[in-house]
Design a protein around this motif. Structure first.
Motif, PDB file in Angstrom:
ATOM      1  N   ARG A 159       0.820  -1.218   0.000  1.00 28.21           N
ATOM      2  CA  ARG A 159       0.000   0.000   0.000  1.00 28.21           C
ATOM      3  C   ARG A 159       0.849   1.261   0.000  1.00 28.21           C
ATOM      4  O   ARG A 159       0.314   2.363  -0.046  1.00 28.21           O
ATOM      5  N   ALA A 160       2.146   1.105   0.115  1.00 33.31           N
ATOM      6  CA  ALA A 160       3.019   2.274   0.229  1.00 33.31           C
ATOM      7  C   ALA A 160       3.021   3.086  -1.067  1.00 33.31           C
ATOM      8  O   ALA A 160       3.141   2.537  -2.163  1.00 33.31           O
ATOM      9  N   THR A 161       2.879   4.391  -0.925  1.00 34.46           N
ATOM     10  CA  THR A 161       2.926   5.286  -2.084  1.00 34.46           C
ATOM     11  C   THR A 161       4.236   6.058  -2.137  1.00 34.46           C
ATOM     12  O   THR A 161       4.520   6.732  -3.119  1.00 34.46           O
ATOM     13  N   GLU A 162       5.031   5.951  -1.065  1.00 37.21           N
ATOM     14  CA  GLU A 162       6.336   6.602  -1.024  1.00 37.21           C
ATOM     15  C   GLU A 162       7.410   5.551  -0.765  1.00 37.21           C
ATOM     16  O   GLU A 162       7.126   4.411  -0.407  1.00 37.21           O
ATOM     17  N   LYS A 163       8.676   5.959  -0.939  1.00 33.26           N
ATOM     18  CA  LYS A 163       9.776   5.023  -0.750  1.00 33.26           C
ATOM     19  C   LYS A 163       9.896   4.582   0.706  1.00 33.26           C
ATOM     20  O   LYS A 163      10.248   3.452   1.003  1.00 33.26           O
ATOM     21  N   ARG A 164       9.574   5.485   1.615  1.00 29.00           N
ATOM     22  CA  ARG A 164       9.689   5.185   3.039  1.00 29.00           C
ATOM     23  C   ARG A 164       8.332   4.751   3.592  1.00 29.00           C
ATOM     24  O   ARG A 164       7.334   5.464   3.445  1.00 29.00           O
ATOM     25  N   LEU A 165       8.294   3.574   4.235  1.00 28.95           N
ATOM     26  CA  LEU A 165       7.038   3.069   4.771  1.00 28.95           C
ATOM     27  C   LEU A 165       6.573   3.924   5.952  1.00 28.95           C
ATOM     28  O   LEU A 165       7.391   4.310   6.797  1.00 28.95           O
ATOM     29  N   PRO A 166       5.286   4.227   6.037  1.00 31.09           N
ATOM     30  CA  PRO A 166       4.769   4.948   7.214  1.00 31.09           C
ATOM     31  C   PRO A 166       4.836   4.053   8.445  1.00 31.09           C
ATOM     32  O   PRO A 166       4.711   2.827   8.348  1.00 31.09           O
ATOM     33  N   THR A 167       5.040   4.649   9.602  1.00 27.42           N
ATOM     34  CA  THR A 167       5.097   3.911  10.862  1.00 27.42           C
ATOM     35  C   THR A 167       4.129   4.529  11.864  1.00 27.42           C
ATOM     36  O   THR A 167       3.646   5.645  11.677  1.00 27.42           O
ATOM     37  N   ILE A 168       3.856   3.774  12.945  1.00 30.75           N
ATOM     38  CA  ILE A 168       3.029   4.275  14.032  1.00 30.75           C
ATOM     39  C   ILE A 168       3.977   4.703  15.149  1.00 30.75           C
ATOM     40  O   ILE A 168       4.695   3.868  15.698  1.00 30.75           O
ATOM     41  N   PRO A 169       4.029   5.977  15.500  1.00 31.33           N
ATOM     42  CA  PRO A 169       4.963   6.422  16.538  1.00 31.33           C
ATOM     43  C   PRO A 169       4.603   5.843  17.906  1.00 31.33           C
ATOM     44  O   PRO A 169       3.450   5.507  18.178  1.00 31.33           O
ATOM     45  N   GLY A 170       5.621   5.733  18.775  1.00 30.91           N
ATOM     46  CA  GLY A 170       5.376   5.288  20.142  1.00 30.91           C
ATOM     47  C   GLY A 170       5.265   3.781  20.268  1.00 30.91           C
ATOM     48  O   GLY A 170       5.547   3.025  19.326  1.00 30.91           O
ATOM     49  N   VAL A 171       4.822   3.340  21.443  1.00 31.33           N
ATOM     50  CA  VAL A 171       4.693   1.909  21.739  1.00 31.33           C
ATOM     51  C   VAL A 171       3.345   1.632  22.411  1.00 31.33           C
ATOM     52  O   VAL A 171       2.668   2.557  22.869  1.00 31.33           O
ATOM     53  N   VAL A 172       2.985   0.356  22.471  1.00 33.22           N
ATOM     54  CA  VAL A 172       1.769  -0.048  23.170  1.00 33.22           C
ATOM     55  C   VAL A 172       1.931   0.264  24.658  1.00 33.22           C
ATOM     56  O   VAL A 172       2.970  -0.047  25.246  1.00 33.22           O
ATOM     57  N   PRO A 173       0.956   0.905  25.310  1.00 37.60           N
ATOM     58  CA  PRO A 173       1.105   1.245  26.730  1.00 37.60           C
ATOM     59  C   PRO A 173       1.235   0.002  27.603  1.00 37.60           C
ATOM     60  O   PRO A 173       0.605  -1.029  27.343  1.00 37.60           O
ATOM     61  N   GLY A 174       2.066   0.119  28.640  1.00 38.44           N
ATOM     62  CA  GLY A 174       2.278  -0.980  29.570  1.00 38.44           C
ATOM     63  C   GLY A 174       1.567  -0.739  30.882  1.00 38.44           C
ATOM     64  O   GLY A 174       0.555  -0.040  30.950  1.00 38.44           O
ATOM     65  N   GLN A 175       2.122  -1.293  31.945  1.00 38.03           N
ATOM     66  CA  GLN A 175       1.464  -1.217  33.251  1.00 38.03           C
ATOM     67  C   GLN A 175       1.461   0.198  33.823  1.00 38.03           C
ATOM     68  O   GLN A 175       0.506   0.611  34.480  1.00 38.03           O
ATOM     69  N   PHE A 176       2.528   0.967  33.564  1.00 35.66           N
ATOM     70  CA  PHE A 176       2.691   2.245  34.251  1.00 35.66           C
ATOM     71  C   PHE A 176       2.424   3.466  33.366  1.00 35.66           C
ATOM     72  O   PHE A 176       2.445   4.594  33.846  1.00 35.66           O
ATOM     73  N   ASP A 177       2.200   3.265  32.067  1.00 34.66           N
ATOM     74  CA  ASP A 177       1.937   4.412  31.191  1.00 34.66           C
ATOM     75  C   ASP A 177       0.596   4.281  30.472  1.00 34.66           C
ATOM     76  O   ASP A 177       0.406   4.782  29.383  1.00 34.66           O
ATOM     77  N   ARG A 178      -0.339   3.607  31.132  1.00 37.68           N
ATOM     78  CA  ARG A 178      -1.669   3.415  30.538  1.00 37.68           C
ATOM     79  C   ARG A 178      -2.474   4.697  30.666  1.00 37.68           C
ATOM     80  O   ARG A 178      -2.757   5.144  31.778  1.00 37.68           O
ATOM     81  N   PRO A 179      -2.869   5.315  29.562  1.00 37.51           N
ATOM     82  CA  PRO A 179      -3.593   6.592  29.635  1.00 37.51           C
ATOM     83  C   PRO A 179      -5.001   6.405  30.192  1.00 37.51           C
ATOM     84  O   PRO A 179      -5.596   5.333  30.049  1.00 37.51           O
ATOM     85  N   PRO A 180      -5.566   7.449  30.816  1.00 45.25           N
ATOM     86  CA  PRO A 180      -6.914   7.336  31.391  1.00 45.25           C
ATOM     87  C   PRO A 180      -8.016   7.294  30.350  1.00 45.25           C
ATOM     88  O   PRO A 180      -9.106   6.778  30.618  1.00 45.25           O
ATOM     89  N   GLY A 181      -7.764   7.836  29.171  1.00 50.36           N
ATOM     90  CA  GLY A 181      -8.781   7.854  28.121  1.00 50.36           C
ATOM     91  C   GLY A 181      -8.570   6.745  27.114  1.00 50.36           C
ATOM     92  O   GLY A 181      -8.347   5.584  27.476  1.00 50.36           O
ATOM     93  N   CYS A 182      -8.629   7.088  25.840  1.00 47.39           N
ATOM     94  CA  CYS A 182      -8.393   6.122  24.766  1.00 47.39           C
ATOM     95  C   CYS A 182      -6.954   5.621  24.853  1.00 47.39           C
ATOM     96  O   CYS A 182      -6.011   6.421  24.937  1.00 47.39           O
ATOM     97  N   LEU A 183      -6.769   4.305  24.816  1.00 45.65           N
ATOM     98  CA  LEU A 183      -5.431   3.741  24.971  1.00 45.65           C
ATOM     99  C   LEU A 183      -4.528   4.051  23.777  1.00 45.65           C
ATOM    100  O   LEU A 183      -3.301   4.008  23.896  1.00 45.65           O
ATOM    101  N   PHE A 184      -5.121   4.370  22.643  1.00 49.06           N
ATOM    102  CA  PHE A 184      -4.326   4.699  21.460  1.00 49.06           C
ATOM    103  C   PHE A 184      -4.043   6.192  21.351  1.00 49.06           C
ATOM    104  O   PHE A 184      -3.276   6.615  20.489  1.00 49.06           O
ATOM    105  N   SER A 185      -4.621   6.999  22.239  1.00 53.29           N
ATOM    106  CA  SER A 185      -4.526   8.461  22.109  1.00 53.29           C
ATOM    107  C   SER A 185      -3.086   9.000  22.071  1.00 53.29           C
ATOM    108  O   SER A 185      -2.833   9.956  21.326  1.00 53.29           O
ATOM    109  N   PRO A 186      -2.106   8.444  22.831  1.00 49.18           N
ATOM    110  CA  PRO A 186      -0.747   9.005  22.745  1.00 49.18           C
ATOM    111  C   PRO A 186      -0.103   8.829  21.375  1.00 49.18           C
ATOM    112  O   PRO A 186       0.868   9.521  21.063  1.00 49.18           O
TER     113      PRO A 186
END
Length: 325
Positions: A260-287
């Motif tokens: 599906r890539a339209t550019e030479k560089r593949l798009p990425t999702i910044p950040g990491v899946v939240p763990g035990q101590f950085d779980r956001p209070p709202g939507c878990l994907f919000s960060p």
């Protein structure tokens, strides 16, 4: 009636600093003869939710649910003896790590024959004939000789095929396949997936496919459930999901596919899946989400309707927004 019905399943693990929620209020249904794919990053709770169903989590896990029923039977309130007659027989699982799932002290032939003895009551000659047949089905060469081999005498790919043979040995009503083709080369991958699809067609077996491979999902699955940080965040039939994902995370996953890539560089999702101590209070994907606002960061969203793929999002993507992006 669903072959498998799960409502509000949560799994918490005890840690030195408290409890960590690995699966958070997941609902899941699988119909007879249906192929459901569960996708998501590592740490999204895909395998843990299915291991909870099988009753194979360690003592540190606390499993809660409103309902877990299989083929009309209540697994939540069933005694252990009755559950053992179902697990491995009508409800089977292909595990992700064959070397840690097979017993190193017994030959692979003994292990598969023991399953046939316990669940089907076959005599010695019938067990041997069925074991040879299964090894041939999954592409193990010289099956008569391989039956007497120990797991450490076989490659990872061969052990994976042994696990698959053991899982399908009793012709289960529901098969859970956790990354079943990870250790296999491309040719054998296609052979195994064709075998599972053929078995589904012959016996109306339900199949839950846990995978990271979106190509396998596109070719094999009929419905797709997307998980993130322990929550189910979207579910759609496979064609609409690939054509019009509604949750930003699903869209980002699909955008990262090379085809599906339209550019030479593949798009990425910044950040990491939240763990035990950085779980956001709202939507878990919000960060990690480019659409997140203050409401997303402070309030947990509830699933939308079926027309929006049950996306757990305050800003589900429409067809027009996907085309614009």
């Amino acid at each position: 009636m669903s072959l498998l019905r799960i409502r509000n399943l949560s799994v918490d693990f005890a840690t030195a600093s408290g409890r960590f929620r690995a699966v958070d209020s997941v609902d899941q249904d699988v119909n007879t003869g249906e192929i459901l794919a569960i996708v998501g990053e590592s740490g999204s709770g895909k395998s843990v939710s299915m291991l909870a169903l099988m009753g194979l989590l360690p003592w540190t896990a606390r499993v809660t649910a409103d309902e877990i029923s299989f083929d009309g039977q209540d697994l939540l309130n069933m005694d252990r003896r009755a559950r053992r007659r179902i697990i491995g027989n009508d409800l089977a699982m292909i595990f992700q790590e064959p070397m840690s799932s097979l017993n190193p002290c017994f030959t692979v032939g003994w292990q598969i024959k023991e399953a046939l003895r316990f669940h089907l009551g076959l005599d010695r000659r019938a067990r041997h004939a069925r074991a040879v047949e299964l090894f041939e089905q999954v592409g193990i060469p010289d099956p008569e000789k391989r039956l007497s081999a120990f797991p450490h005498q076989m490659s990872g790919g061969m052990n994976q095929r042994v696990m698959i043979a053991m899982a399908i040995s009793c012709k289960p009503k529901l098969l859970i396949a956790d990354e079943p083709t990870t250790a296999l080369d491309v040719t054998i991958q296609a052979q195994i997936l064709d075998l599972l699809a053929e078995l589904r067609n012959e016996t109306a077996m339900g199949l839950v496919l846990i995978t990271h491979d979106m190509g396998v999902v596109a070719e094999t699955a009929e419905r797709v459930s997307v998980q993130y940080a322990g929550q189910k965040i979207e579910e759609q039939p496979v064609v609409p999901l690939f054509r019009t994902p509604h949750h930003p995370y699903t869209a980002a996953l699909l955008d990262a596919l090379p085809e599906r890539a339209t550019e030479k560089r593949l798009p990425t999702i910044p950040g990491v899946v939240p763990g035990q101590f950085d779980r956001p209070p709202g939507c878990l994907f919000s960060p990690r989400c480019k659409f997140a606002d203050d409401r997303c960061r402070g309030e947990p969203p509830q699933p939308c309707g079926a027309d929006l793929g049950q996306a757990r999002c305050f800003h589900p993507l429409s067809t027009d927004e996907r085309l614009a992006s």
